[in-house]
Design an enzyme around this catalytic site. Structure first.
Site, PDB file in Angstrom:
ATOM      1  CG  ASP A  31      56.825  22.380  69.534  1.00  0.00           C
ATOM      2  OD1 ASP A  31      56.153  22.733  70.513  1.00  0.00           O
ATOM      3  OD2 ASP A  31      56.986  21.186  69.216  1.00  0.00           O
ATOM      4  NE  ARG A  41      61.594   9.865  74.184  1.00  0.00           N
ATOM      5  CZ  ARG A  41      60.433  10.097  73.589  1.00  0.00           C
ATOM      6  NH1 ARG A  41      59.861  11.270  73.659  1.00  0.00           N
ATOM      7  NH2 ARG A  41      59.824   9.164  72.909  1.00  0.00           N
ATOM      8  CG  PHE A  84      58.916  16.173  70.033  1.00  0.00           C
ATOM      9  CD1 PHE A  84      59.584  15.811  71.200  1.00  0.00           C
ATOM     10  CD2 PHE A  84      57.578  15.840  69.910  1.00  0.00           C
ATOM     11  CE1 PHE A  84      58.918  15.140  72.216  1.00  0.00           C
ATOM     12  CE2 PHE A  84      56.910  15.172  70.932  1.00  0.00           C
ATOM     13  CZ  PHE A  84      57.583  14.817  72.079  1.00  0.00           C
ATOM     14  CB  THR A  85      58.910  11.376  68.776  1.00  0.00           C
ATOM     15  OG1 THR A  85      58.082  12.011  69.756  1.00  0.00           O
ATOM     16  CG2 THR A  85      60.175  10.840  69.452  1.00  0.00           C
ATOM     17  CG  PHE A  89      58.764   5.872  71.346  1.00  0.00           C
ATOM     18  CD1 PHE A  89      58.964   6.443  70.109  1.00  0.00           C
ATOM     19  CD2 PHE A  89      57.925   6.515  72.244  1.00  0.00           C
ATOM     20  CE1 PHE A  89      58.341   7.639  69.760  1.00  0.00           C
ATOM     21  CE2 PHE A  89      57.302   7.711  71.910  1.00  0.00           C
ATOM     22  CZ  PHE A  89      57.508   8.270  70.668  1.00  0.00           C
ATOM     23  CE1 TYR A 104      30.355  20.190  67.022  1.00  0.00           C
ATOM     24  CE2 TYR A 104      30.220  22.145  65.645  1.00  0.00           C
ATOM     25  CZ  TYR A 104      30.615  20.836  65.820  1.00  0.00           C
ATOM     26  OH  TYR A 104      31.275  20.186  64.824  1.00  0.00           O
ATOM     27  CE  LYS A 151      54.504  17.409  76.325  1.00  0.00           C
ATOM     28  NZ  LYS A 151      55.162  16.994  75.113  1.00  0.00           N
TER      29      LYS A 151
END
Ligand code: PLP
Length: 481
Positions: free
Chosen positions: A222, A388, A132-133, A454, A80, A265
Site C-alpha cells: 500500500d 485515531r 488501515f481502517t 468513526f 471514455y 495522497k
C-alpha cells in the site's frame, strides 16, 4: 540533498515553494465553536468546513497542487476509451514503479475493494505491518482476517527507533510456515498511517520480500504514503543517503508483486491505481475494474485528475517537493514535546499525533479520550483533527468494545498547505489546552453506526465539561477568538 544553511542555533523548516493562490480562512468565536461541535455530534468528520479554521482532519485529497499539475489539467484528453491522458498516466507509473499493468481506480479504498474481492476468500489470513481502517474493512467483508505483525515499539507512543513501521520478520516467517494455503498475500503499508505515519526501512522490506518469495506468496504494497516513507529512508537509512528518491523507489518496487495507492495522497491529486507485472494477478483483478470503477482507461477518475496525478507522481521523486510535510511535522512534534506535551515520537509523516491516553490520562479508554481531545482542541482553536483511537476501531465479534492499541489525535498536515505561523498557532493553542487538560472529560455514544463508525458516529460529553472549558477560554482570552 544539500541542507539549508542557518546562522546560529535557530533551525527551522522552510517552504521550498511559494504561495500563488490563496483561500481565505475563517475563525469563528468560541461560543460558535461550541454550537458547531455539538451540532456535529462531537465528531470532527461532521463539522462544516465553514466552522473550521485550520483543517488538519486528513491529507486525503486536500494536498496543494503545483503550478505544473494545474497546467496539466488544462490539456487533458477527454474520452471514455483510449484517452491520451491515461496513456501518460500509464507511462509514468511504468517508469517509476517498473510494473507492466496499470489499473486505474477512483481512490485508495477502491483499490482495496478490487484486491480483496479478487484474492481474499473465507478463512484467509492477511499478514501486515499494521492495518488501515478501510483495508481491514474490505478484507473482513470478503471473509478474511488481518494479522498484524508489528514490532513492540510500533505502539509505544515514544521511542527512538527510526523505523517503527517495520514488519516483525521473525513472526512473519513463523506464520508463513504455519498457515500455508491460507495466506493470499502479505501486505506492507508505507508510512504506516494508524501508528503515526511511521516508516519502514528498505532493508526490512527486502527481508519481507525474500520470505514471501520463499513461500511463493505475493507481496502487496500500500503505497499511499510512499512519499513520506521515501523521505525517511533517505534521511534515516544510512545505506540509502546518497541515493536519489527514484532509485529508492525502484528498489522498493522490485520487492513487490502488487503496488496500489491513493492518488489523493501520493501525487497530491485524486484517484489511484493498482500496479503489477504478474499476468495472473492482473487477470484476477482486471474484470472488476469496469464493474466497480469504470472503463480501463479512466477507472472512475476524471481525465483532469489523471493528468494531475501523473505530474504529481513525477514530482514525488523531487526531494524538495516532498520534504515539506515530514519537516513541518517534526517541527510541530518537537516544539510540543519540548514543552512536555505527549506526542508520538519520532515524528512520522502525514501529521503530528497527540497521545491522548497521556494528555487526558484521567479519561478512561472506554470514554474515548482521543475523541474527547479532538472536540476539546476544536473548542480551543478551531483546528480540526481526527480521532485515531478506540472510536476508529470496530467492536469485537461478541459485541464488546475493542480498545485501541493507542489513543491518538491526529493533526494531519496536508502536503504544502500550511505555513509555519499556522503550525505555531496550533502549537500555542495546544499548550493552552494542555495547561487546562483537567477540564476535559469523557464521551459516550449517542449514535453508533455498524461499519466504519468513526465516519458518522455521534458522541455526547459526559457532564458539562465542554461549557466549563469554554468558560475558561473566555476568562483567559475575553472576546478574542
Ligand atoms: C488514505 C489511505 C487509504 C485509502 O485511500 P482513500 O483514497 O482515502 O480511499 C488506504 N491506505 C492508506 C495507507 C491510506 O493512508
Amino acid at each position: 540533498m544539500s541542507e539549508l544553511a542557518f546562522w546560529g542555533n535557530d533551525v527551522f523548516p522552510v517552504e521550498m515553494h511559494k504561495v500563488r493562490v490563496i483561500q481565505k480562512l475563517n475563525l469563528v468565536s468560541v461560543e460558535k465553536r461550541l454550537e458547531a461541535i455539538r451540532a456535529a455530534g462531537n465528531n470532527s468528520f461532521l463539522l462544516k468546513n465553514e466552522d473550521v479554521f485550520l483543517d488538519m482532519l486528513t491529507d486525503s485529497g486536500v494536498n496543494a497542487m503545483s503550478d505544473k499539475q494545474v497546467a496539466a489539467m488544462m490539456i487533458a484528453d477527454d474520452s471514455y476509451a483510449g484517452s491520451a491522458s491515461f496513456e501518460r498516466f500509464e507511462a509514468i507509473n511504468r517508469k517509476l514503479f517498473k510494473k507492466e499493468y496499470v489499473l486505474p481506480v477512483h481512490q485508495g479504498r477502491a483499490a482495496e475493494n478490487i484486491l480483496a474481492r479478487a484474492l481474499v476468500r473465507q478463512g484467509h489470513i492477511v499478514p501486515m505491518n499494521y492495518h488501515f481502517t478501510t483495508t481491514r474493512a474490505h478484507i473482513q467483508a470478503n471473509g478474511g482476517t488481518v494479522r498484524e505483525l508489528f514490532l513492540p515499539e510500533a505502539v509505544q507512543p515514544q521511542s527512538d527507533i527510526a523505523f517503527k513501521g517495520n514488519m516483525d520478520t521473525k513472526a512473519l516467517a513463523t506464520l508463513l510456515q504455519k498457515e500455508q494455503g491460507r495466506i493470499p498475500f502479505v501486505r506492507v503499508e508505507a508510512g504506516t498511517n494508524l501508528i503515526g505515519g511511521q516508516p519502514w526501512s528498505l532493508a526490512n522490506l527486502q527481508e519481507v520480500a525474500s520470505l514471501c518469495r520463499k513461500h511463493s506468496i505475493p507481496l502487496v504494497l500500500d503505497a499511499s504514503l510512499l512519499a513520506d516513507n521515501l523521505y525517511f529512508i533517505k534521511t534515516r537509512e544510512a545505506s540509502c543517503q546518497s541515493m536519489e528518491l527514484i532509485e529508492i523507489t525502484e528498489k522498493i518496487a522490485e520487492c513487490c508483486d502488487i503496488m496500489y495507492y491513493s492518488a489523493r495522497k501520493l501525487g497530491c491529486a485524486r484517484g489511484g491505481a493498482i500496479l503489477t507485472s504478474n499476468k495472473a494477478l492482473f487477470k484476477a483483478m482486471q474484470p472488476l475494474i469496469p464493474l466497480f470503477e469504470g472503463f480501463l482507461t479512466y477507472g472512475g477518475m476524471s481525465v483532469r485528475e489523471i493528468e494531475a496525478a501523473s505530474v504529481g507522481l513525477e514530482e514525488t521523486m523531487d526531494f524538495d517537493m516532498v520534504r515539506h510535510g515530514p519537516e513541518f511535522i517534526a517541527f510541530m512534534a518537537n516544539e510540543l514535546s519540548d514543552c512536555g506535551v505527549p506526542v508520538v515520537l519520532p515524528a512520522g509523516g502525514l501529521g503530528c499525533h497527540l497521545n491522548a491516553r497521556e494528555f487526558v490520562s484521567h479519561v478512561p479508554q472506554t470514554e474515548f479520550p482521543a475523541a474527547a481531545l479532538s472536540a476539546a482542541l476544536y473548542l480551543a482553536s478551531g483546528v480540526r483533527g481526527m480521532e485515531r483511537g478506540t472510536m476508529s476501531e470496530e467492536r469485537n465479534m461478541d459485541g464488546s468494545e475493542h480498545l485501541a492499541n493507542m489513543e491518538l489525535l491526529r493533526l494531519a498536515l496536508p502536503r504544502r498547505v500550511f505555513t509555519l505561523s499556522q503550525v505555531k498557532f496550533t502549537v500555542n493553542r495546544i499548550l493552552w489546552l494542555y495547561e487546562n487538560r483537567d477540564l476535559i472529560g469523557g464521551m459516550e455514544w449517542e449514535e453508533e453506526p455498524e461499519v466504519l463508525r468513526f465516519f458518522f458516529g455521534r458522541l455526547r460529553p459526559k457532564g458539562d465539561w465542554q461549557q466549563r472549558l469554554v468558560d475558561k477560554f473566555v476568562l483567559d482570552f475575553g472576546d478574542r477568538r
